[in-house]
Design a protein around this motif. Structure first.
Motif, short mmCIF file in Angstrom:
data_model
loop_
_atom_site.label_atom_id
_atom_site.label_comp_id
_atom_site.label_asym_id
_atom_site.label_seq_id
_atom_site.Cartn_x
_atom_site.Cartn_y
_atom_site.Cartn_z
N SER A 235 0.82 -1.21 0.00
CA SER A 235 0.00 0.00 0.00
C SER A 235 0.86 1.26 0.00
O SER A 235 0.51 2.26 -0.64
N ASN A 268 -4.97 -1.41 -0.25
CA ASN A 268 -6.01 -0.63 0.41
C ASN A 268 -5.42 0.27 1.50
O ASN A 268 -4.71 -0.21 2.39
N ALA A 269 -5.72 1.56 1.41
CA ALA A 269 -5.32 2.54 2.42
C ALA A 269 -6.15 3.80 2.20
O ALA A 269 -6.48 4.15 1.05
N ASP A 270 -6.50 4.49 3.26
CA ASP A 270 -7.33 5.70 3.16
C ASP A 270 -6.72 6.73 2.23
O ASP A 270 -7.41 7.32 1.39
N ASP A 271 -5.42 6.98 2.38
CA ASP A 271 -4.77 8.01 1.57
C ASP A 271 -4.77 7.65 0.08
O ASP A 271 -4.91 8.53 -0.77
N ASN A 272 -4.62 6.35 -0.23
CA ASN A 272 -4.60 5.94 -1.63
C ASN A 272 -5.93 6.22 -2.31
O ASN A 272 -5.98 6.75 -3.44
N TYR A 273 -7.03 5.89 -1.63
CA TYR A 273 -8.33 6.12 -2.24
C TYR A 273 -8.74 7.59 -2.17
O TYR A 273 -9.52 8.05 -3.01
N GLY A 274 -8.18 8.30 -1.22
CA GLY A 274 -8.38 9.75 -1.21
C GLY A 274 -7.76 10.39 -2.43
O GLY A 274 -8.34 11.30 -3.04
N ASP A 277 -9.93 9.47 -5.47
CA ASP A 277 -11.19 10.22 -5.47
C ASP A 277 -11.00 11.64 -6.02
O ASP A 277 -11.91 12.20 -6.65
N TYR A 288 -11.57 -6.77 -0.84
CA TYR A 288 -11.60 -6.39 0.57
C TYR A 288 -11.61 -7.67 1.40
O TYR A 288 -12.30 -8.64 1.07
N TYR A 334 -16.91 3.03 2.61
CA TYR A 334 -15.53 2.58 2.76
C TYR A 334 -14.60 3.73 2.38
O TYR A 334 -14.83 4.40 1.37
N TRP A 335 -13.57 3.94 3.18
CA TRP A 335 -12.57 4.98 2.94
C TRP A 335 -13.21 6.36 2.74
O TRP A 335 -12.84 7.13 1.86
#
Length: 574
Positions: A235, A268-274, A277, A288, A334-335
């Protein structure tokens, strides 16, 4: 052209067959074969031997095919444009050192120490002449030492641009994954890339080097790669390369306005999907872990329905409707955003997991029975409750099973410690309800369920490239035997190029209506030889190709070539 030549050794004449070709613009002897003394020559010319005497048999087909697929890309030209010859540099150029390494890795990967000897057994001098004495490990070290990380980055960018223009793969859906390769670098050797981490080959005690690969869906052609330390989590590496990777893809000609990258749960990581987006063109499909969504994974099967996938249509046509992949679609947060969520159920996977689970559960029960007997018999080291629990937990860890699946109870009486256990029916049934389930999450809320599933299942295509990279003959990335970071990067680049070229050969064959694996093609073409021979009574040696078999002829035909009756390779008409 081959010709007879007389050499004198210790005052005695010997006949040999010489072949001369231009290497670096200068005529050089590329092959010299000793025939023998005047007496042997007299027998030869007198016809006291077979009608055709083979003097030298060289491997031709696979090496010719490897060189043919490079002609429109010109890897050597790309590299030499970035790292040109030094003022007084002699021998093969830096680009040629890369090219000959790639050609070898497309046929039968060997070390740099053995490279020149391997080429001497092939017809390389009649495909792309080179001064073989210069292809030594020492020369490779010196030449590759001139290639900086920035140079290699520029070379890779130009290479993939040419691949893109030459093949024009579809770029609306991309697949990204990572793997690692082990190396025998000693612990005390300095290296930022070679680090100990979780080895996908199971060699956790060795230092690893990570490789990230982005391929186009369906064509399976690599479009971008990255090298990273073996102890870096997937990630974090994905986060580090996203900006550059998607920048490269978006800049390619004729890319779609909307790009979807398919990844697995390791990214999967919050920053990656941020980041995704916020990007106006990039979308994602990921998996998942069912461990973190057990309620969702335990969704009853009566809420599932067959997905309209190509595989399901084939299964139904064969009359096996009960083997269809089932899907349940919903939404969830999610995220930080609401996403489309699909839970899939695969009957074959569920049966396999249930069988394995039942075996392990029985193994746990048998172990607990033995433990209870030892506690009852007051065996040494079995009189302490905590020690017994610790042994049980260690046994469960070996099986990769949760110790909570059985509940242990201990009681003390005047007679000593007593142990009992019982199965946790709720946890077992909950675990069984998750068998065969996978969770897919995407921000493509307007996509059909079948399209999302098909895209997620396509992850096998990038995994197939990794499998090829670990083949002992083709590509042969592992083990990485270089011990400096700059040489490791050069080595991995040649492996990625070899993977790309081998896939291009597969695509070329498919376009000609011949679907064959690259392993089959290259092994078959290795049996096509270039033969130097002398006919009975002839005074002139001659070269000719062996008569190809049916499958070899199909490969030659796919590239627009054929071998005529005289054993000469004939190409497309000008």
């Amino acid at each position: 052209m081959a010709h007879f030549h007389i050499k004198t050794k210790k005052g005695r004449p010997y006949l040999c067959v010489r072949e001369i070709a231009r290497v670096d613009g200068k005529p050089k002897v590329i092959s010299q074969i000793y025939i023998g003394s005047p007496e042997k020559v007299t027998r030869l010319l007198g016809g006291n031997v077979a009608d055709m005497l083979s003097l030298k048999v060289e491997e031709f087909g696979s090496l010719w095919l490897a060189h043919q697929i490079d002609r429109d890309i010109d890897l050597c030209g790309i590299i030499d444009s970035v790292v040109p010859r030094a003022e007084r540099e002699t021998g093969p150029s830096v680009g040629e050192y890369f090219l000959y390494c790639v050609l070898n890795r497309m046929v039968q990967a060997v070390s740099k120490n053995k490279l020149a000897d391997w080429f001497r057994k092939t017809a390389i001098q009649h495909i792309r002449p080179v001064e073989l004495d210069g292809l030594t490990s020492k020369c490779y070290w010196e030449k590759w030492d001139r290639v900086s990380e920035a140079d290699l980055h520029d070379i890779a960018r130009k290479f993939f641009e040419r691949i893109w223009h030459g093949e024009a793969p579809s770029a609306d859906c991309l697949l990204f994954d990572t793997t690692n390769y082990y190396t025998y670098i000693a612990s005390q050797t300095d290296s930022e890339l070679a680090q100990r981490g979780k080895s996908k080959a199971g060699k956790h005690h060795l230092r690893q080097i990570g490789l990230g690969l982005l391929v186009a869906r369906d064509s399976r052609l690599p479009l971008y790669y990255s090298v990273y330390p073996g102890n870096l989590h997937d990630s974090k590496h994905f986060a580090a390369v996203m900006d550059e990777m998607f920048g490269v893809v978006c800049d390619l000609h004729n890319t779609k306005e909307r790009l979807t990258v398919v990844i697995d749960k390791g990214m999967n990581a919050d920053d990656n999907y941020g980041w995704i987006d916020k990007h106006p063109r990039v979308h994602f499909i990921t998996t998942y872990s069912t461990y973190y969504a057990q309620d969702l994974a335990a969704t009853p099967l009566n809420r599932f329905e067959p997905a309209d996938t190509e595989e399901n249509r084939r299964v139904i046509k064969e009359g096996h409707e009960d083997e269809c992949l089932l899907a349940y679609r919903t939404r969830g947060e999610y995220w930080g955003k609401e996403r489309t969520v699909i839970v899939t159920y695969t009957p074959a996977s569920a049966r396999k997991q249930a069988y394995t689970f039942a075996e392990k559960l029985e193994a746990m029960r048998q172990e607990l029975l033995e433990m209870r007997a030892k506690v009852r018999d007051k065996a040494p080291h079995w009189r302490n409750e905590e020690a017994v629990r610790e042994r049980y937990i260690r046994f469960c860890e070996q099986l990769h099973m949760a110790p909570q699946l059985y509940e242990l109870e201990f009681t003390r009486s005047p007679d000593g410690l007593a142990m009992s256990f019982r199965k946790n029916v709720y946890l077992v049934s909950r675990k069984e309800a998750m068998f065969g389930k996978n969770i897919i999450i995407t921000d493509n809320t307007d996509w059909l369920t079948s399209d999302i599933i098909e895209a997620s299942l396509a992850r096998w295509q990038v995994e197939d490239r990794f499998r090829l990279s670990k083949d002992h003959d083709l590509v042969g990335t592992s083990p990485v035997r270089h011990w400096t970071d700059s040489k490791i990067r050069c080595h991995l680049f040649t492996c990625v190029v070899a993977m790309t070229y081998l896939r291009r050969i597969e695509l070329k064959m498919a376009a000609a209506g011949r679907t064959r694996s690259i392993e089959e093609v290259m092994n078959d073409m290795r049996q096509l030889h270039y033969v130097l021979s002398v006919r009975k009574g002839s005074r002139t040696p001659e070269r000719q190709l062996e008569t190809p078999n049916k499958t070899q002829s199909e490969v030659l035909s796919a590239f627009g070539y054929h071998i005529d009756e005289s054993g000469v390779l004939q190409g497309p008409a000008a």
